[in-house]
Scaffold this motif. Structure first.
Motif, mmCIF file in Angstrom:
data_model
loop_
_atom_site.group_PDB
_atom_site.id
_atom_site.type_symbol
_atom_site.label_atom_id
_atom_site.label_comp_id
_atom_site.label_asym_id
_atom_site.label_seq_id
_atom_site.Cartn_x
_atom_site.Cartn_y
_atom_site.Cartn_z
ATOM 1 N N SER A 129 0.923 -1.503 -0.021
ATOM 2 C CA SER A 129 0.011 0.079 0.069
ATOM 3 C C SER A 129 0.670 1.048 -0.005
ATOM 4 O O SER A 129 2.058 1.280 0.200
ATOM 5 C CB SER A 129 -0.897 -0.063 1.194
ATOM 6 N N TYR A 130 0.204 2.418 -0.271
ATOM 7 C CA TYR A 130 1.018 3.582 -0.184
ATOM 8 C C TYR A 130 1.361 3.744 1.082
ATOM 9 O O TYR A 130 2.478 4.642 1.237
ATOM 10 C CB TYR A 130 0.125 4.790 -0.786
ATOM 11 N N ARG A 131 1.146 3.185 2.372
ATOM 12 C CA ARG A 131 1.447 3.457 3.386
ATOM 13 C C ARG A 131 2.735 2.914 3.652
ATOM 14 O O ARG A 131 3.535 3.105 4.652
ATOM 15 C CB ARG A 131 0.568 2.903 4.551
ATOM 16 N N ALA A 169 6.522 6.548 -4.294
ATOM 17 C CA ALA A 169 4.954 6.432 -4.755
ATOM 18 C C ALA A 169 4.910 7.133 -6.176
ATOM 19 O O ALA A 169 4.256 6.728 -7.169
ATOM 20 C CB ALA A 169 4.239 6.988 -3.945
ATOM 21 N N THR A 170 5.727 8.185 -6.501
ATOM 22 C CA THR A 170 5.662 8.766 -7.592
ATOM 23 C C THR A 170 7.031 9.029 -8.152
ATOM 24 O O THR A 170 8.147 9.049 -7.501
ATOM 25 C CB THR A 170 5.337 10.473 -7.437
ATOM 26 N N ASP A 249 -2.969 2.796 -4.357
ATOM 27 C CA ASP A 249 -2.816 4.137 -3.722
ATOM 28 C C ASP A 249 -3.924 4.607 -3.055
ATOM 29 O O ASP A 249 -4.810 3.960 -2.803
ATOM 30 C CB ASP A 249 -2.551 4.837 -5.221
ATOM 31 N N LYS A 250 -3.967 5.903 -2.643
ATOM 32 C CA LYS A 250 -4.978 6.297 -1.961
ATOM 33 C C LYS A 250 -6.296 6.251 -2.459
ATOM 34 O O LYS A 250 -7.385 6.098 -2.108
ATOM 35 C CB LYS A 250 -4.555 7.880 -1.583
ATOM 36 N N VAL A 257 5.659 1.246 -8.500
ATOM 37 C CA VAL A 257 6.525 1.892 -7.655
ATOM 38 C C VAL A 257 7.729 2.646 -8.697
ATOM 39 O O VAL A 257 7.706 2.145 -9.646
ATOM 40 C CB VAL A 257 7.341 1.368 -6.392
#
Length: 477
Positions: A129-131, A169-170, A249-250, A257
């Protein structure tokens, strides 16, 4: 006679730089050769420098949120082959394990030349997850590359390094980390190793196999050759797609990734030798020197001299790395040895000094001597070490700037490389054909496209077409 011979046994750098380098690493007892071709023993004096590099760099990494991990040294062949460009880039240098005990392995294992593929395999199960992002991991380890030509520290089949591997993430986050780590390397080289660097981007021809962009710091050695001193790579999402590293992602969609990797190796010990050394041997910057001060007793058999030497060590040792040379060699021999090993300062103390309540400090880099009262020794040593550290950086920077030239056309460019040694700044059209021609004609490669661009002319130094970038060119180790 013996004193003289010790210094004479190092070939002068003007006479034969390569031999001078080999003499220094051997006589200063940094390495020894082994019965494993292309591999070296790093002896205590050499390893102590590496430990200081490690300690300083590791602290700088941790300030930026890096955590250390350790992954296996073996990579299954199928894993290595998942990223096509990457495996093609490393294939010629890979060492393979084919047997475990007496049994042939079902699948060959490669001894890691670098660990991108293993980190990817690990991340695909560790990131959900993004977390979980970013992952900012580094490992200190050794790697193996089957080099044809080897030289102590600069190129050996097994070498020590750190390799950072991060997931974000980005693309923007990955790019920011890539540049951040390059800046950490540049600060480390300048502030700790006293080696000035040029920061920039590698051309596509010179970038890391599988990377979208490779950034580098380039330094200039005393003989005018360039040394790539640290690299930082932005992988984009290429590896993530090859290995299936995705996260929710959110907005609850699955995304790939973006990754980076960055490394610095034991070749930096070679850089320290070749940037700062002289005909008497090593000159170590105070911040990296395993021993910063050597106390040398003169006429040490005379009463009170050794006691005073150890007393001075006691005064200094809470703030500096200090030793007493109480061996039974002559003072002249001890001076030569301290100089050859590159110890930044020596403190000389004998019966006459004790009587006068002072000692003599001698700097390794300039051989400048200063008389200091015993009660001012601690402060004076700190002052001189700081001055020496900054002088060494400025001297190296002046040497680099004096050996950095500008070429507007191919005649100037070839003329400089045929007659001089150093960096040449010249414009480039962006076409690899010109890089290939330059390499074939002159054995010169593009070192980097510096972040600080200059417009030297409008046309490419090689083909005369419109130029896109100013490039630093050089012959490299």
């Amino acid at each position: 006679m013996a004193d003289k011979k010790l210094v004479e046994s190092i070939t002068s750098m003007e006479e034969d730089f390569a031999q001078w380098y080999t003499d220094v690493v051997k006589k200063a007892e940094l390495i020894d050769y082994t019965s494993v071709k292309g591999c070296m023993v790093i002896k205590p004096a050499g390893y102590a420098i590496w430990e200081n590099i490690q300690k300083n760099l590791d602290a700088m990494f941790k300030e930026t949120g890096v955590q250390n991990v350790y992954l296996p040294m073996f990579i299954p062949e199928s894993l290595l082959e998942k990223e096509k460009d990457h495996v093609e880039g490393f294939a010629p240098e890979v060492a393979w394990v084919t047997h475990g005990g007496l049994n042939e392995l079902q699948e060959r294992l490669c001894v890691r030349p670098t660990s991108e593929t293993l980190f990817c395999d690990f991340y695909k199960n560790d990131i959900h997850s993004y977390r979980d992002l970013p992952k900012v991991y580094n490992q200190w380890c050794s790697v193996v590359r089957w080099e044809k030509e080897t030289r102590p520290f600069l190129r050996s089949r097994e070498f020590l390094w750190q390799e950072g591997h991060t997931a974000h993430a980005t693309f923007e986050d990955a790019e920011a980390r890539t540049i951040q780590m390059l800046n950490v390397y540049a600060d480390f080289c300048e502030k700790v190793l006293a080696i000035p660097v040029i920061k920039g981007r590698k051309t596509d021809k010179e970038k890391f196999a599988g990377a979208e962009a490779t950034y580098t710091i380039e330094s200039l050695m005393h003989d005018g050759k360039a040394l790539q001193s640290g690299t930082s790579h932005n992988f984009g999402d290429g590896f993530a797609k090859a290995f299936g590293i995705q996260f929710a992602d959110k907005d609850n969609t699955l995304k790939y990734v973006y990754q980076t990797s960055w490394g610095m190796t034991t070749r930096m010990i070679g850089a320290i030798i070749m940037v700062h050394g002289d005909d008497s041997g090593l000159v170590l910057p105070p911040k990296i020197a395993p021993t910063q001060v050597m106390v040398i007793p003169i006429q040490q058999k005379k009463e009170g001299v050794l006691d005073k030497a150890f007393e001075l060590e006691g005064i200094l040792k809470s703030n500096y790395r200090v030793k007493v040379d109480d061996s039974d060699k002559s003072p002249g021999w001890k001076f030569s040895e301290q100089e050859m090993r590159g110890i930044p300062l020596r403190v000389e103390v004998g019966p006459k000094d004790i009587e006068a309540g002072k000692c003599v400090i001698c700097r390794r880099d300039t051989r400048e001597k200063t008389e200091v009262p015993f009660d001012q020794l601690d402060a004076k040593v700190g002052e001189i070490l700081e001055q020496m550290q900054s002088d060494m950086l400025e001297r190296a920077r002046a040497h680099r700037d004096e050996h950095t030239y500008v070429a507007h056309n191919y005649d100037e460019f070839t003329g400089i490389f045929n007659e001089k040694a150093g960096f040449v700044k010249a414009m480039w059209c962006g076409d690899q054909a010109c890089e290939d021609k330059i390499k074939e004609d002159l054995s010169v490669t593009s070192r980097c496209m510096p972040f600080e661009q200059e417009q030297i002319s409008d046309t490419c130094v090689c083909c005369g077409r419109p130029a896109k970038k100013m490039v630093y060119w050089g012959r490299a180790y």
